[in-house]
Design a protein around this motif. Structure first.
Motif, short mmCIF file in Angstrom:
data_model
loop_
_atom_site.label_atom_id
_atom_site.label_comp_id
_atom_site.label_asym_id
_atom_site.label_seq_id
_atom_site.Cartn_x
_atom_site.Cartn_y
_atom_site.Cartn_z
N GLY A 11 37.90 22.94 40.87
CA GLY A 11 37.63 21.52 40.70
C GLY A 11 38.90 20.70 40.61
O GLY A 11 40.00 21.23 40.37
N PRO A 12 38.79 19.38 40.79
CA PRO A 12 39.98 18.52 40.84
C PRO A 12 40.77 18.48 39.55
O PRO A 12 42.00 18.36 39.58
CB PRO A 12 39.40 17.14 41.19
CG PRO A 12 37.95 17.22 40.82
CD PRO A 12 37.55 18.63 41.04
N SER A 13 40.12 18.56 38.39
CA SER A 13 40.87 18.53 37.13
C SER A 13 41.81 19.72 37.03
O SER A 13 43.00 19.57 36.71
CB SER A 13 39.90 18.54 35.94
OG SER A 13 39.18 17.35 35.85
N ALA A 14 41.30 20.91 37.30
CA ALA A 14 42.13 22.11 37.22
C ALA A 14 43.23 22.09 38.28
O ALA A 14 44.36 22.52 38.03
CB ALA A 14 41.26 23.35 37.38
N ALA A 15 42.90 21.58 39.47
CA ALA A 15 43.91 21.51 40.53
C ALA A 15 45.04 20.55 40.15
O ALA A 15 46.22 20.86 40.34
CB ALA A 15 43.25 21.07 41.84
N ASP A 67 40.73 17.08 31.48
CA ASP A 67 39.75 17.98 30.86
C ASP A 67 39.09 18.79 31.98
O ASP A 67 38.32 18.27 32.78
CB ASP A 67 38.71 17.17 30.10
CG ASP A 67 37.74 18.05 29.31
OD1 ASP A 67 37.59 19.24 29.65
OD2 ASP A 67 37.12 17.53 28.36
N GLU A 68 39.39 20.09 32.02
CA GLU A 68 38.90 20.92 33.12
C GLU A 68 37.42 21.25 33.01
O GLU A 68 36.85 21.84 33.92
CB GLU A 68 39.75 22.20 33.20
CG GLU A 68 41.20 21.91 33.51
CD GLU A 68 42.03 23.16 33.72
OE1 GLU A 68 41.45 24.26 33.85
OE2 GLU A 68 43.28 23.04 33.76
N ASP A 117 38.97 11.25 35.29
CA ASP A 117 39.99 10.21 35.29
C ASP A 117 39.73 9.18 34.20
O ASP A 117 40.65 8.74 33.50
CB ASP A 117 40.08 9.55 36.66
CG ASP A 117 38.72 9.20 37.26
OD1 ASP A 117 37.68 9.40 36.59
OD2 ASP A 117 38.70 8.74 38.41
N VAL A 118 38.47 8.80 34.02
CA VAL A 118 38.11 7.85 32.97
C VAL A 118 38.42 8.46 31.60
O VAL A 118 38.97 7.80 30.72
CB VAL A 118 36.62 7.47 33.06
CG1 VAL A 118 36.25 6.46 31.97
CG2 VAL A 118 36.29 6.92 34.44
#
Length: 345
Positions: A146-150, A250-251, A258-259
């Motif tokens: 997912g984008p958070s972890a990336a 927050d993964e 983002d919020v």
């Protein structure tokens, strides 16, 4: 209202200017914000601007920024563009989309160090070829996380004081990144986002996105404030201080991360800004099902944001003009013409 930045003063020579819709005077008003000005404060506000010269003017300028009554004047604040860009590393989280990455890196390399985080692409070789051709760095995650972890994986290898998170479906130039760097003249600023626009739509939903895109927060610069017209900024093109981000995103969140990050920064007393003068371009969804699916996906963040931030999540109100009574059968309408549609908001 977010807390005031803790122990951080604006530097001497920093200039802020009242918003165009704020009239200078003993009482400043904008929307629901009201600030009574002392005689000393009025003396500092000459021609609608405040120039920081001492602790008092620094406190006034900071207060005006925090209440979004003023905007920073950054003419010349960027200095040497090439030198400014050495302070930034661009992190691009992506899964597949080699064409989008190719277009993005074409406008950023070699002026900027770029790290492309491959979040478990199905065709890893195609992406690696593009990244290698532009001389960027590739960080491969074997499993899609997912984008958070990336973004966090890229953040961990950033060695510069600033990081720019840029999505692979956004057109960004090195000059745009430099424009965001200029905002870091404010030492209390933790992050600043460009205005993310769409263009060239032909079908109705594409034209709607051009005019009212979910990522486009409008033409007016703003300090991000809860419950305001700009209560968050997206990470489609977000520049941030590395030391302000802590562990990063927050993964556990797949949407709205983002919020969540922005609201945590505000809770720590840091400033976050929407820089409408820096414009980047977003490539939106090109089919109606994918466009509707994206809107639905954005909406799925409400529950997790509410659990983390409570009342900061603005409720959605649906006004029903005529109550529906399920226990009663309505008489058939005499006219065959369907009733007019009633808007709801």
């Amino acid at each position: 209202m977010s807390p005031e930045p803790r122990g951080v003063e604006l530097p001497a020579g920093f200039v802020v200017r009242l918003h165009d819709d704020v009239v200078p005077g003993a009482v400043l008003r904008r929307g629901t914000r009201v600030l009574r000005m002392s005689s000393a404060a009025l003396a500092m506000t000459s021609g609608g601007t405040v120039t920081v010269a001492d602790a008092g003017s620094a406190a006034l300028a900071g207060r005006l920024l925090d209440l979004d009554l003023a905007v920073p004047v950054l003419d010349g604040a960027g200095g040497d563009v090439a030198a400014a860009l050495t302070q930034v590393t661009v992190v691009v989280p992506v899964r597949d989309r080699p064409a989008g990455v190719d277009l993005l890196l074409s406008s950023l390399r070699p002026a900027l160090r770029c790290v492309v985080v491959d979040d478990g692409s199905l065709d890893a070789r195609a992406l690696a070829d593009v990244v290698g051709r532009h001389g960027a760095e590739l960080l491969r995650l074997d499993v899609n996380r997912g984008p958070s972890a990336a973004r966090n994986a890229g953040l961990r290898i950033v060695a510069t004081p600033l990081v720019a998170f840029v999505d692979s479906d956004v057109e960004v130039t090195a000059d745009a990144v430099a424009g965001l760097v200029a905002h870091t003249a404010d030492p209390a600023l933790a992050a600043v986002s460009a205005r993310v626009r769409s263009r060239g739509g032909q079908r109705w939903f594409e034209r709607y996105e051009d005019a009212h895109g979910s990522l486009d927060l409008g033409p007016v610069p703003a300090t991000v404030r809860p419950w305001s017209a700009v209560s968050y900024v997206p990470t489609a093109c977000l520049l941030a201080r590395v030391d302000a981000l802590g562990a990063g995103f927050d993964e556990q969140m797949t949407s709205g991360e983002d919020v969540d990050l922005v609201w945590r920064l505000l809770g720590e007393g840091r400033r976050v800004r929407h820089a409408s003068d820096v414009v980047v371009w977003h490539h939106g969804r090109t089919t109606l099902p994918s466009w509707l699916g994206r809107k639905w996906f954005y909406g799925t963040s409400a529950a997790s944001l509410s659990r983390r931030h409570g009342e900061l999540v603005t409720p959605s109100l649906i006004h029903i003009s005529e109550p529906t009574r399920l226990s009663q059968k309505k008489k058939p309408a005499r006219s065959r013409r369907p009733p007019p549609l009633r808007p709801f908001c």
